[in-house]
Structures are given as structure tokens and as C-alpha cells.
Design a protein around this motif. Sequence first.
Motif, PDB file in Angstrom:
ATOM      1  N   LEU A  82       0.673  -1.155   0.191  1.00 41.82           N
ATOM      2  CA  LEU A  82      -0.301   0.035   0.169  1.00 41.82           C
ATOM      3  C   LEU A  82       0.901   0.815   0.045  1.00 41.82           C
ATOM      4  CD1 LEU A  82      -2.889  -1.094   2.248  1.00 41.82           C
ATOM      5  CD2 LEU A  82      -2.924  -0.461  -0.208  1.00 41.82           C
ATOM      6  N   ILE A  83       1.847   1.004   0.946  1.00 40.39           N
ATOM      7  CA  ILE A  83       2.618   2.031   0.863  1.00 40.39           C
ATOM      8  C   ILE A  83       3.754   2.413  -0.222  1.00 40.39           C
ATOM      9  CG2 ILE A  83       5.193   2.902   2.086  1.00 40.39           C
ATOM     10  CD1 ILE A  83       4.092   1.929   4.899  1.00 40.39           C
ATOM     11  N   THR A 123       1.721   5.405   6.368  1.00 35.54           N
ATOM     12  CA  THR A 123       2.231   4.950   7.385  1.00 35.54           C
ATOM     13  C   THR A 123       1.187   5.907   8.527  1.00 35.54           C
ATOM     14  OG1 THR A 123       3.940   6.092   8.603  1.00 35.54           O
ATOM     15  CG2 THR A 123       4.737   4.382   7.446  1.00 35.54           C
ATOM     16  N   GLU A 124       0.783   6.144   8.665  1.00 36.44           N
ATOM     17  CA  GLU A 124      -0.019   7.056   9.156  1.00 36.44           C
ATOM     18  C   GLU A 124      -1.412   7.012   8.939  1.00 36.44           C
ATOM     19  OE1 GLU A 124      -0.968  11.260  11.434  1.00 36.44           O
ATOM     20  OE2 GLU A 124      -0.314  11.591   9.906  1.00 36.44           O
ATOM     21  N   LEU A 155      12.256   2.305  -0.807  1.00 34.59           N
ATOM     22  CA  LEU A 155      10.468   1.985  -0.180  1.00 34.59           C
ATOM     23  C   LEU A 155      11.085   2.194   1.204  1.00 34.59           C
ATOM     24  CD1 LEU A 155       8.449   0.975   0.504  1.00 34.59           C
ATOM     25  CD2 LEU A 155       9.132  -1.541  -0.286  1.00 34.59           C
ATOM     26  N   ILE A 156      13.206   1.654   1.707  1.00 30.79           N
ATOM     27  CA  ILE A 156      12.978   1.784   3.229  1.00 30.79           C
ATOM     28  C   ILE A 156      12.736   3.801   3.732  1.00 30.79           C
ATOM     29  CG2 ILE A 156      14.638   1.618   5.392  1.00 30.79           C
ATOM     30  CD1 ILE A 156      15.287  -1.294   3.431  1.00 30.79           C
ATOM     31  N   ASP A 157      13.221   4.095   2.686  1.00 27.16           N
ATOM     32  CA  ASP A 157      13.619   5.578   3.200  1.00 27.16           C
ATOM     33  C   ASP A 157      11.656   6.150   2.782  1.00 27.16           C
ATOM     34  OD1 ASP A 157      15.924   5.730   2.932  1.00 27.16           O
ATOM     35  OD2 ASP A 157      16.089   6.228   1.423  1.00 27.16           O
ATOM     36  N   GLN A 158      11.424   5.591   2.333  1.00 27.41           N
ATOM     37  CA  GLN A 158       9.873   6.621   1.942  1.00 27.41           C
ATOM     38  C   GLN A 158       9.254   5.756   3.122  1.00 27.41           C
ATOM     39  OE1 GLN A 158       7.626   4.047  -1.040  1.00 27.41           O
ATOM     40  NE2 GLN A 158       5.660   5.399  -0.799  1.00 27.41           N
ATOM     41  N   ILE A 159       9.345   4.208   3.551  1.00 26.01           N
ATOM     42  CA  ILE A 159       9.028   4.108   4.464  1.00 26.01           C
ATOM     43  C   ILE A 159       9.367   4.900   6.141  1.00 26.01           C
ATOM     44  CG2 ILE A 159       8.162   2.368   6.979  1.00 26.01           C
ATOM     45  CD1 ILE A 159       8.261   0.487   3.983  1.00 26.01           C
ATOM     46  N   ALA A 160      10.280   5.199   6.051  1.00 29.17           N
ATOM     47  CA  ALA A 160      11.090   5.627   7.576  1.00 29.17           C
ATOM     48  C   ALA A 160      10.656   7.134   7.065  1.00 29.17           C
ATOM     49  CB  ALA A 160      12.326   5.581   7.129  1.00 29.17           C
ATOM     50  N   ASP A 206       9.173   9.431  10.377  1.00 32.97           N
ATOM     51  CA  ASP A 206       9.182  10.300  11.118  1.00 32.97           C
ATOM     52  C   ASP A 206       8.191  11.396  11.088  1.00 32.97           C
ATOM     53  OD1 ASP A 206      11.767   9.050  11.400  1.00 32.97           O
ATOM     54  OD2 ASP A 206      12.548   9.525  10.146  1.00 32.97           O
ATOM     55  N   ALA A 207       7.746  11.510  10.134  1.00 33.49           N
ATOM     56  CA  ALA A 207       6.448  13.135   9.955  1.00 33.49           C
ATOM     57  C   ALA A 207       5.093  12.122  10.595  1.00 33.49           C
ATOM     58  CB  ALA A 207       6.347  12.810   8.118  1.00 33.49           C
ATOM     59  N   GLN A 208       5.177  10.784  11.104  1.00 33.26           N
ATOM     60  CA  GLN A 208       4.180  10.516  11.524  1.00 33.26           C
ATOM     61  C   GLN A 208       4.421  10.980  13.684  1.00 33.26           C
ATOM     62  OE1 GLN A 208       2.465   6.723  11.044  1.00 33.26           O
ATOM     63  NE2 GLN A 208       1.044   6.571  12.819  1.00 33.26           N
TER      64      GLN A 208
END
Length: 489
Positions: A199-200, A207-208, A268-273, A277-279
Amino acid sequence: MAQVAAIIGGGVIGGGWAARFLLNGWDVRVFDPDPEAERKISEVLDNARASLPGLYDMAMPDEGKLTYHDTMSDAVAGASWIQESVPERLELKRKVYQMLQEHCAADAIIGSSTSGFKPSELQGCATRPEQIVVCHPFNPAYLLPLIEVVGTDANEEMLGGVADTLRGIGMYPLMVKKEIDAHIADRFLEAVWREALWLIKDGIATTEEIDEAIRMGFGLRWAQMGLFETYRIAGGEAGMRHFIEQFGPCLSWPWTKLMDVPELTDELIDQIADQSDAQSGQYSIRELERHRDANLVGMMRTLKARDWGAGALLNTHDKTMNQTGAIAERLADVSDLTKPVKTVERAVPIDWTDYNGHMNEARYLQAFGDATDRLMLIVGCTPEYIAEGGSYFTAETHIRHIDEVHAGAKIRVETQVMAGAGKKMHLFHAMYEGERLLATGEHMLIHVSLETRRASEPAPSVADPLARLAAAHAKLPRPEGAGAAVGVR
């Protein structure tokens, strides 16, 4: 003499195990080569002390003794339970077991917190394979009750004792019948995790948004009803069969990429991280843990009030902790009638406190109300008596706030019967932490007929025990502050 648990590996899970055992009265001996282990476990314990006792309406046992040790051989001395929570590397775990078995008691349980390995793999190089059993907890181990227990033919006979020990510290042992990689619960979690990654990756959700979908909806539903019972209700009056007939065909529709795992590329790892962090980046880990713990306590205490799911387990553990007769249920159980009767003994939960960090006014009334309910039970005003049409209604209440009460405080209420003749029952409650007087509550109650809703004489089964207790308490000194605002001249 306290039972002894050895904790091998004091990380997130090991620290949670240490707190669970320690707060349930076990002595805990910790081995972890990390020079920061003592600080980290101390912080976890602070969180556990603020949250775990609040799940119960009985005082928990006195804490056991916590010690740190430089070697595994020293840590396991005298331990009847050894919990291994070292990193998920099979060769490391096997090496740890070989060392443990050189020094631990032959009848000690060695539980592994492994989330993925099967017990037969863990037992592979063991001197005594029957000692080693999977006991997989869920974070935070000091609050969440589920433990997946997985054994082999080698230790089948001792699994009952393993389950009994875990129940004794307030946990729910799920006895997994067959070995399987990642046991039961993590297989579900892995499936949800895979779908979330897609989904991400496909830009459908952040993530939020994924977390909101869980915690605002089916996560709460699953927390108290699980999967199949939830779907059974979704089938309406026709039940599970109708649900499967109606929604079963969906399983063949191309809704999910569940069996197709995306490659965890750097992108993808950077996107999730970044999204995570924003969340949540504005909170420290400890702040997030405290919010998590307070929310779990609130949810589970709500479930407890309904005697449902995990709440029913808490009610059972309350009864277990009161088996010593700490709080009497009958007049015959009161050891000394010439003293005020202990009617409440418990910890103050987080959700009883206000913006000042103090116990709020409503909770004083709840504590004293609980004390009155217990005194009524002791003199025979039982649920059966009430069902037959008699009870006491509170006519007046006066509470004095004398000293501060904070979350985690171990409080007790002692109750003196000031009068107990005819239709009236006059009680004076004193709340203490140790010997420190915190508050007093004075209640004037009138016996009523539940049929007419008017004052009535209590039946002899209540009147006689109450009169006996009132006569004994009449010899006690009159409490300071009594009669200030309950219509007594």
C-alpha cells in the motif's frame, strides 16, 4: 521465599519480562553484556510500575529483588525459570542454551522469546532438550497477556506446569499444538505487514493512514473479539455460515498482493522511514511507550468492567491475588472485629489521575464507594440478598482530602461502623498509603425495600452481623472529623 527468574538478554522484550516477573513478586536476576542494560531496564520498570498495577483491583505482591550479573552462570543460580531473549540468530541461541545448561538447575524451565524459530530447532544441540520451550510474548510483555507456548515431544509432560507458572503472573498461555515457523500470531502480523508495504509502495496510503485504519476500526474490534467471532457477528442472525457464503467468493478476487512481497529497496525503506518520522517523530520512544501503556490500561480496564476478553482474565487474576484473604467477603473472615475493617487494597491506576497528576475527586468517591460495597457484602448484603429485594441507599456523603495521591500509589481503606441499628448504617472510611492518611469518607446509608423504594428494616441475616460489628467498633475512639457533614449531632 520468593521464586527466582533469570532474564538472559535485557532488551525490549527481556526488560518487559523482567518487569512482569518482578512486579508479580519474583526475584529477578538479569544478564546482559550491554553496559546500558541497567539504565534501559530501569526505564522500562518505571513505565511498568506506573501501568501494570492499575490493571488490577487488588494490591499486587510486594516487588521481588532485582539484581544484575556479569555472567550467565551467576544469573541462573537458584532460578526455576530462565527466559532467553537474545537476538534472533539460531547459532547464538544454541550456544546460550549450552552454557545455561552447564550451570542451571536440571528442572528449571528455559523459555525462549523467539518470534520465529521452532522449539525443535532450539533444542538441536541441547544437553537436556526437555528444558527448552518457546514462550513467545508480545510487547510490552509486562502488560499484554498473550504468550505462545510451543513444545515438542521431548517436553510434552512439563507444558502444563509451564502454563500454570505463566497464569500465575497474569499471562494467557496459548498452547500451540504443532510446530510452525513464526508460531500463530506473527503469521497474521507478517501477512498484514506485507500488504502494508505494498500500500505504501503503490502510493495508496501512508504509514499514518494505515495505522489509523487499524486503531480507529478493526484493531479495537479484534482486541476484544478476535477474528472469527467478529465475522460471525457480521453474518447476522444466520451466523458464520451465512458470512462465509456471502463473503467467501471475495477470497478469489484480486484484492490483495499478499503472496507477492515487494523488494525492500533503499527507496522503499526511505519512504517508510520518512513517513514514520513525519507521523511520530515529535515523540521520544519513552513518551510513545507511556501513551501506549496508558491507552492499553484504559482499554483493558474497560474490558474488565464488562468481564470480556482480556478483561475477564484480569478479573480472574484479581481473584488469584486475593486468595490469601486480604479482603474479607464475610464477617467470619474478619480476623479482629475490634479494629476497623480493611475494605479496599489496590494500586491507583493512571486513568484515576487528573491534570495535576493527582487522583481526581470522582475516584475518591469510587474508592470509598467500593469500601462501602465491601462492608455491605461482609455484613450479608450480598447480590443474593439484593436480588430478594433489600439493599442500602447512600443518603449523605462527606469526603475530606488530606494529602496527595498519585498514580501507582498502593492504597488501602479501613472502615469503622459508627452505627448499625435499625434502618441506618453509618460508616467512616480512612484511606492510607502505608501509615500516611490520605483522605476520609463518611457515608450515611438507609436500608430500603427495592419493591417500594422506601426505607425498611433489614432482614436479620443483615441486621444481626451489622449490629455485631457496630457493637465491636463502638469501643474504638471516635475518628477525627467524624460527623462533620452527615447530619450527626
